[in-house]
Design a protein around this motif. Structure first.
Motif, PDB file in Angstrom:
ATOM      1  N   ALA A   2       0.825  -1.179   0.000  1.00 10.66           N
ATOM      2  CA  ALA A   2       0.000   0.000   0.000  1.00 10.66           C
ATOM      3  C   ALA A   2       0.867   1.239   0.000  1.00 10.66           C
ATOM      4  O   ALA A   2       1.862   1.325   0.704  1.00 10.66           O
ATOM      5  CB  ALA A   2      -0.917  -0.001   1.231  1.00 10.66           C
ATOM      6  N   GLY A   3       0.437   2.233  -0.801  1.00  8.04           N
ATOM      7  CA  GLY A   3       1.155   3.497  -0.813  1.00  8.04           C
ATOM      8  C   GLY A   3       2.306   3.557  -1.793  1.00  8.04           C
ATOM      9  O   GLY A   3       2.913   4.604  -1.953  1.00  8.04           O
ATOM     10  N   GLY A   8       5.234   7.727 -12.748  1.00  9.83           N
ATOM     11  CA  GLY A   8       4.152   8.507 -13.325  1.00  9.83           C
ATOM     12  C   GLY A   8       3.563   9.520 -12.357  1.00  9.83           C
ATOM     13  O   GLY A   8       2.891  10.456 -12.763  1.00  9.83           O
ATOM     14  N   MET A   9       3.836   9.347 -11.060  1.00 11.76           N
ATOM     15  CA  MET A   9       3.260  10.230 -10.055  1.00 11.76           C
ATOM     16  C   MET A   9       4.229  11.334  -9.631  1.00 11.76           C
ATOM     17  O   MET A   9       3.930  12.112  -8.736  1.00 11.76           O
ATOM     18  CB  MET A   9       2.848   9.410  -8.828  1.00 11.76           C
ATOM     19  CG  MET A   9       1.785   8.363  -9.118  1.00 11.76           C
ATOM     20  SD  MET A   9       1.375   7.367  -7.674  1.00 11.76           S
ATOM     21  CE  MET A   9       0.635   8.597  -6.598  1.00 11.76           C
ATOM     22  N   VAL A  10       5.395  11.415 -10.269  1.00 15.64           N
ATOM     23  CA  VAL A  10       6.377  12.426  -9.879  1.00 15.64           C
ATOM     24  C   VAL A  10       7.197  12.797 -11.106  1.00 15.64           C
ATOM     25  O   VAL A  10       7.351  12.010 -12.046  1.00 15.64           O
ATOM     26  CB  VAL A  10       7.295  11.873  -8.758  1.00 15.64           C
ATOM     27  CG1 VAL A  10       8.166  10.753  -9.271  1.00 15.64           C
ATOM     28  CG2 VAL A  10       8.141  12.988  -8.155  1.00 15.64           C
ATOM     29  N   ASP A  11       7.692  14.021 -11.148  1.00 12.24           N
ATOM     30  CA  ASP A  11       8.554  14.451 -12.235  1.00 12.24           C
ATOM     31  C   ASP A  11       9.820  13.602 -12.263  1.00 12.24           C
ATOM     32  O   ASP A  11      10.490  13.430 -11.251  1.00 12.24           O
ATOM     33  CB  ASP A  11       8.912  15.933 -12.031  1.00 12.24           C
ATOM     34  CG  ASP A  11       9.822  16.452 -13.116  1.00 12.24           C
ATOM     35  OD1 ASP A  11      11.039  16.439 -12.898  1.00 12.24           O
ATOM     36  OD2 ASP A  11       9.303  16.844 -14.163  1.00 12.24           O
ATOM     37  N   THR A  12      10.153  13.070 -13.434  1.00 12.55           N
ATOM     38  CA  THR A  12      11.277  12.132 -13.528  1.00 12.55           C
ATOM     39  C   THR A  12      12.606  12.784 -13.185  1.00 12.55           C
ATOM     40  O   THR A  12      13.412  12.216 -12.450  1.00 12.55           O
ATOM     41  CB  THR A  12      11.355  11.530 -14.944  1.00 12.55           C
ATOM     42  OG1 THR A  12      11.393  12.582 -15.902  1.00 12.55           O
ATOM     43  CG2 THR A  12      10.163  10.642 -15.221  1.00 12.55           C
ATOM     44  N   VAL A  13      12.857  13.978 -13.714  1.00 10.88           N
ATOM     45  CA  VAL A  13      14.116  14.664 -13.427  1.00 10.88           C
ATOM     46  C   VAL A  13      14.192  15.033 -11.945  1.00 10.88           C
ATOM     47  O   VAL A  13      15.248  14.914 -11.321  1.00 10.88           O
ATOM     48  CB  VAL A  13      14.275  15.914 -14.309  1.00 10.88           C
ATOM     49  CG1 VAL A  13      15.471  16.754 -13.851  1.00 10.88           C
ATOM     50  CG2 VAL A  13      14.468  15.508 -15.765  1.00 10.88           C
ATOM     51  N   GLU A  65      13.148   3.319  -1.156  1.00 11.91           N
ATOM     52  CA  GLU A  65      12.318   2.516  -0.251  1.00 11.91           C
ATOM     53  C   GLU A  65      11.582   3.406   0.747  1.00 11.91           C
ATOM     54  O   GLU A  65      10.391   3.191   1.018  1.00 11.91           O
ATOM     55  CB  GLU A  65      13.199   1.498   0.470  1.00 11.91           C
ATOM     56  CG  GLU A  65      13.760   0.418  -0.443  1.00 11.91           C
ATOM     57  CD  GLU A  65      14.689  -0.538   0.267  1.00 11.91           C
ATOM     58  OE1 GLU A  65      14.839  -1.676  -0.205  1.00 11.91           O
ATOM     59  OE2 GLU A  65      15.274  -0.145   1.312  1.00 11.91           O
ATOM     60  N   ARG A  66      12.270   4.393   1.265  1.00 14.90           N
ATOM     61  CA  ARG A  66      11.681   5.293   2.276  1.00 14.90           C
ATOM     62  C   ARG A  66      10.519   6.092   1.704  1.00 14.90           C
ATOM     63  O   ARG A  66       9.555   6.412   2.405  1.00 14.90           O
ATOM     64  CB  ARG A  66      12.774   6.225   2.791  1.00 14.90           C
ATOM     65  CG  ARG A  66      12.372   7.098   3.968  1.00 14.90           C
ATOM     66  CD  ARG A  66      13.583   7.753   4.595  1.00 14.90           C
ATOM     67  NE  ARG A  66      14.242   8.709   3.696  1.00 14.90           N
ATOM     68  CZ  ARG A  66      15.445   8.542   3.177  1.00 14.90           C
ATOM     69  NH1 ARG A  66      16.135   7.441   3.444  1.00 14.90           N
ATOM     70  NH2 ARG A  66      15.977   9.468   2.394  1.00 14.90           N
ATOM     71  N   ASN A  67      10.604   6.386   0.413  1.00 12.19           N
ATOM     72  CA  ASN A  67       9.559   7.189  -0.217  1.00 12.19           C
ATOM     73  C   ASN A  67       8.601   6.360  -1.064  1.00 12.19           C
ATOM     74  O   ASN A  67       7.849   6.899  -1.885  1.00 12.19           O
ATOM     75  CB  ASN A  67      10.206   8.278  -1.068  1.00 12.19           C
ATOM     76  CG  ASN A  67      10.852   9.355  -0.214  1.00 12.19           C
ATOM     77  OD1 ASN A  67      10.185  10.263   0.269  1.00 12.19           O
ATOM     78  ND2 ASN A  67      12.156   9.252  -0.010  1.00 12.19           N
ATOM     79  N   ASN A  68       8.649   5.038  -0.851  1.00 13.85           N
ATOM     80  CA  ASN A  68       7.691   4.109  -1.459  1.00 13.85           C
ATOM     81  C   ASN A  68       7.683   4.108  -2.985  1.00 13.85           C
ATOM     82  O   ASN A  68       6.631   3.954  -3.616  1.00 13.85           O
ATOM     83  CB  ASN A  68       6.263   4.398  -0.958  1.00 13.85           C
ATOM     84  CG  ASN A  68       6.115   4.156   0.530  1.00 13.85           C
ATOM     85  OD1 ASN A  68       6.670   3.194   1.060  1.00 13.85           O
ATOM     86  ND2 ASN A  68       5.388   5.032   1.210  1.00 13.85           N
ATOM     87  N   PHE A  69       8.869   4.253  -3.577  1.00 16.40           N
ATOM     88  CA  PHE A  69       8.978   4.083  -5.018  1.00 16.40           C
ATOM     89  C   PHE A  69       9.168   2.608  -5.336  1.00 16.40           C
ATOM     90  O   PHE A  69       9.896   1.908  -4.628  1.00 16.40           O
ATOM     91  CB  PHE A  69      10.152   4.885  -5.575  1.00 16.40           C
ATOM     92  CG  PHE A  69       9.875   6.343  -5.705  1.00 16.40           C
ATOM     93  CD1 PHE A  69       9.143   6.836  -6.777  1.00 16.40           C
ATOM     94  CD2 PHE A  69      10.324   7.235  -4.742  1.00 16.40           C
ATOM     95  CE1 PHE A  69       8.875   8.184  -6.899  1.00 16.40           C
ATOM     96  CE2 PHE A  69      10.051   8.590  -4.847  1.00 16.40           C
ATOM     97  CZ  PHE A  69       9.328   9.074  -5.929  1.00 16.40           C
ATOM     98  N   SER A  70       8.537   2.158  -6.397  1.00 15.43           N
ATOM     99  CA  SER A  70       8.695   0.784  -6.838  1.00 15.43           C
ATOM    100  C   SER A  70       9.335   0.788  -8.223  1.00 15.43           C
ATOM    101  O   SER A  70       8.786   1.368  -9.169  1.00 15.43           O
ATOM    102  CB  SER A  70       7.341   0.070  -6.894  1.00 15.43           C
ATOM    103  OG  SER A  70       7.513  -1.288  -7.221  1.00 15.43           O
ATOM    104  N   ILE A  83      12.792  -3.161  -6.324  1.00 10.84           N
ATOM    105  CA  ILE A  83      12.380  -2.389  -5.152  1.00 10.84           C
ATOM    106  C   ILE A  83      10.866  -2.257  -5.183  1.00 10.84           C
ATOM    107  O   ILE A  83      10.300  -1.761  -6.163  1.00 10.84           O
ATOM    108  CB  ILE A  83      13.046  -1.001  -5.142  1.00 10.84           C
ATOM    109  CG1 ILE A  83      14.570  -1.137  -5.034  1.00 10.84           C
ATOM    110  CG2 ILE A  83      12.507  -0.151  -3.991  1.00 10.84           C
ATOM    111  CD1 ILE A  83      15.311   0.177  -5.116  1.00 10.84           C
ATOM    112  N   GLY A  84      10.210  -2.707  -4.135  1.00 12.04           N
ATOM    113  CA  GLY A  84       8.758  -2.662  -4.087  1.00 12.04           C
ATOM    114  C   GLY A  84       8.119  -3.808  -4.865  1.00 12.04           C
ATOM    115  O   GLY A  84       8.794  -4.641  -5.469  1.00 12.04           O
ATOM    116  N   SER A  85       6.801  -3.819  -4.891  1.00 10.37           N
ATOM    117  CA  SER A  85       6.079  -4.949  -5.478  1.00 10.37           C
ATOM    118  C   SER A  85       5.551  -4.696  -6.880  1.00 10.37           C
ATOM    119  O   SER A  85       5.185  -5.627  -7.584  1.00 10.37           O
ATOM    120  CB  SER A  85       4.900  -5.323  -4.564  1.00 10.37           C
ATOM    121  OG  SER A  85       4.000  -4.228  -4.428  1.00 10.37           O
TER     122      SER A  85
END
Length: 288
Positions: A2-3, A8-13, A65-70, A83-85
Motif C-alpha cells: 500500500a502506498g 508517473g506520479m512524480v517528475d522524472t528529473v 524505499e523510504r519514499n515508497n517508489f517501486s 524495489i517494491g512490489s
C-alpha cells in the motif's frame, strides 16, 4: 504494498535530482579518505567494490524505499534489484563514476543516474549527472533539451580538430593509444580526467569538443545518463564506426567503445584518423 508509487506520479528529473543529492550528501565527506578506498566486495561487472561505491548505492536504494517508489534498480555495484512490489520504471545508477579519483581526492568524480520505463538504453527519458565535489548538476529530459545548474547548454561550435580540446581514456590499453596517435598529434589539446559521465557532460556544455574511449570497456551504466544529456544538448554520441549504440537491455552488462562529440564535422575528421583495429579486447571483437 500500500502506498507504493511509480514514476508517473512524480517528475522524472526531480526524482533523479533528489536521489543524486542523497548520494552527494553521503559520499562527499568520504572523498579522499582512507575509509573510502576499503574493498567491500565485487560489483555487477566484476570490478572491486569500494566502500564509497557501496555507500552511494545504499543511500539511493534507501531513499527509494523510504519514499515508497517501486522500480527496478540497476546499480554498477549491486546489479539488478527489485524495489517494491509493482515496479514501473528502471533506475540506472553509477553512484561514483570516477572511483579512483574519488578515493584519492582528485577533484573529478560524479554520480550518474538515468531513468527508463522499458529497461532499454534507447528508451532513457531522463538523466542527471552531479559533480560529487561541488554539486554542479547536468540534467536532461527527452525532447526538452539539457541544462547545467538550471541554464540551457549546447556543445562547442568548433568544427576542426586543430582547434579542439579532446579528452581520451587509454588506461591499460596500448592498442587504443596507438590508434589515437594521429588524433593526439593534431588536436589543440589532450586531456584525461577519469569520469566518463562528467567528461561527456563537459562535451555537452562546450568545455570539451570530444570525449573518446576506444577500449571497448565502457558499460551502459557508465554512459547512459551522459549520452542523453549530450544528445539533448545537440551533440553527437556514436560508436567509432559511426553506428548508434544498440538498444540493449539495461539489466545486462554490455561494453562499448564510444565517441562523444560536439558536432558531425568533428566526428568525420576524428573517425577518419583512427587507425583500424581487428584485435580482441575484453573477450570481444572491437568493430571500428
Amino acid at each position: 504494498m500500500a502506498g507504493e508509487h511509480g514514476v508517473g506520479m512524480v517528475d522524472t528529473v526531480d526524482l533523479l535530482i533528489k536521489v543524486a543529492k542523497e548520494i552527494y550528501s553521503a559520499v562527499h565527506p568520504l572523498l579522499g579518505t582512507v575509509d573510502a578506498r576499503k574493498i567491500v566486495g565485487s560489483g555487477f561487472g566484476g570490478d572491486k567494490t569500494r566502500l564509497i561505491d557501496a555507500v552511494s548505492e545504499k543511500v539511493a536504494i534507501e531513499y527509494l524505499e523510504r519514499n515508497n517508489f517501486s522500480c527496478i534498480f540497476v546499480g554498477e555495484e549491486c546489479g539488478v534489484r527489485r524495489i517494491g512490489s509493482s515496479p514501473n520504471f528502471y533506475l540506472i545508477v553509477d553512484g561514483v563514476d570516477g572511483t579512483n579519483n574519488a578515493i584519492k581526492g582528485i577533484r573529478f568524480a560524479s554520480a550518474s543516474l538515468a531513468l527508463s520505463r522499458t529497461g532499454f538504453l534507447g528508451d532513457i527519458e531522463a538523466a542527471v549527472v552531479m559533480d560529487l565535489y561541488n554539486g554542479e548538476t547536468f540534467l536532461a529530459e527527452r525532447n526538452s533539451g539539457a541544462k547545467r545548474d538550471g541554464e540551457t547548454i549546447k556543445p562547442s561550435e568548433i568544427r576542426c580538430l586543430k582547434d579542439s580540446i579532446i579528452s581520451i581514456n587509454i588506461t591499460k590499453n596500448t592498442g587504443a593509444a596507438r590508434r589515437l596517435l594521429p588524433i593526439i598529434s593534431r588536436a589543440k589539446g589532450i586531456r584525461s580526467f577519469g569520469s566518463a559521465a562528467l567528461e561527456i557532460c563537459h562535451v555537452a556544455c562546450g568545455l570539451l569538443e570530444a570525449y573518446i574511449d576506444l577500449r571497448g570497456v565502457l558499460r551502459t551504466t557508465d554512459f547512459a545518463a551522459g549520452m542523453l544529456i549530450l544528445k539533448e544538448a545537440g551533440g553527437i554520441f556514436l560508436q567509432p564506426n559511426g553506428e548508434e549504440i544498440p538498444n540493449v537491455p539495461l539489466t545486462e552488462v554490455k561494453r562499448f567503445s564510444i565517441i562523444a562529440l560536439a558536432n558531425k564535422e568533428l566526428f568525420h575528421e576524428i573517425s577518419s584518423l583512427i587507425t583500424p583495429s581487428t584485435s580482441l579486447q575484453g573477450g570481444q571483437t572491437t568493430i571500428c
